[in-house]
Motif scaffolding. Structure first.
Motif: not given
Length: 123
Positions: A121-123, A74-79, A64-68
């Motif tokens: 999305v915002q930590p 850009d990848r922001i996070r990957t699980f 699972v990947t969160l992209h901007k």
């Protein structure tokens, strides 16, 4: 003695070639993506399997990947979740609407047969 050294050199080359080839990542798979309502982020969920027959890592896993922006940005996070219950690298392509964004685009929830993950999305 020369024959022994030639056999030893050949064995060493073959062993090293095998060890190098089994580390090659031949990952393939599929899944789905969905962009946030404000079009600022995209979440992807994929089921992936290393198709290299010599690899020791042949389990199907979820990524699972969160992209901007869009999925090419850009990848922001990957699980990564492993192993998953699906036996096919295309298992997550067949799930009906696994990604749900909040109306304010601040979080996304990914729901699969194996897990539910909410990403802020915002930590």
């Amino acid at each position: 003695m020369k024959v022994f050294l030639c056999v030893l050199a050949a064995f060493s080359l073959l062993l090293n070639a095998y060890l190098v080839v089994r580390e090659i990542d031949g990952s393939a798979g599929g899944g789905q993506h969905k962009q946030s309502p404000d079009m600022q982020h995209t979440v992807t969920v994929n089921s992936i399997k290393n198709l290299n027959p010599l690899s020791t890592d042949t389990e199907v896993k979820a990524v699972v990947t969160l992209h901007k922006g869009g999925i090419a940005y850009d990848r922001i996070r990957t699980f990564t979740v492993t192993p998953i219950s699906g036996s096919s690298e295309m298992a997550y392509r067949e799930i009906a609407d696994p990604i749900e964004w909040s109306e304010d685009s601040k979080s996304a929830t990914v729901t699969t047969p194996d897990f539910t993950l909410t990403i802020n999305v915002q930590p």
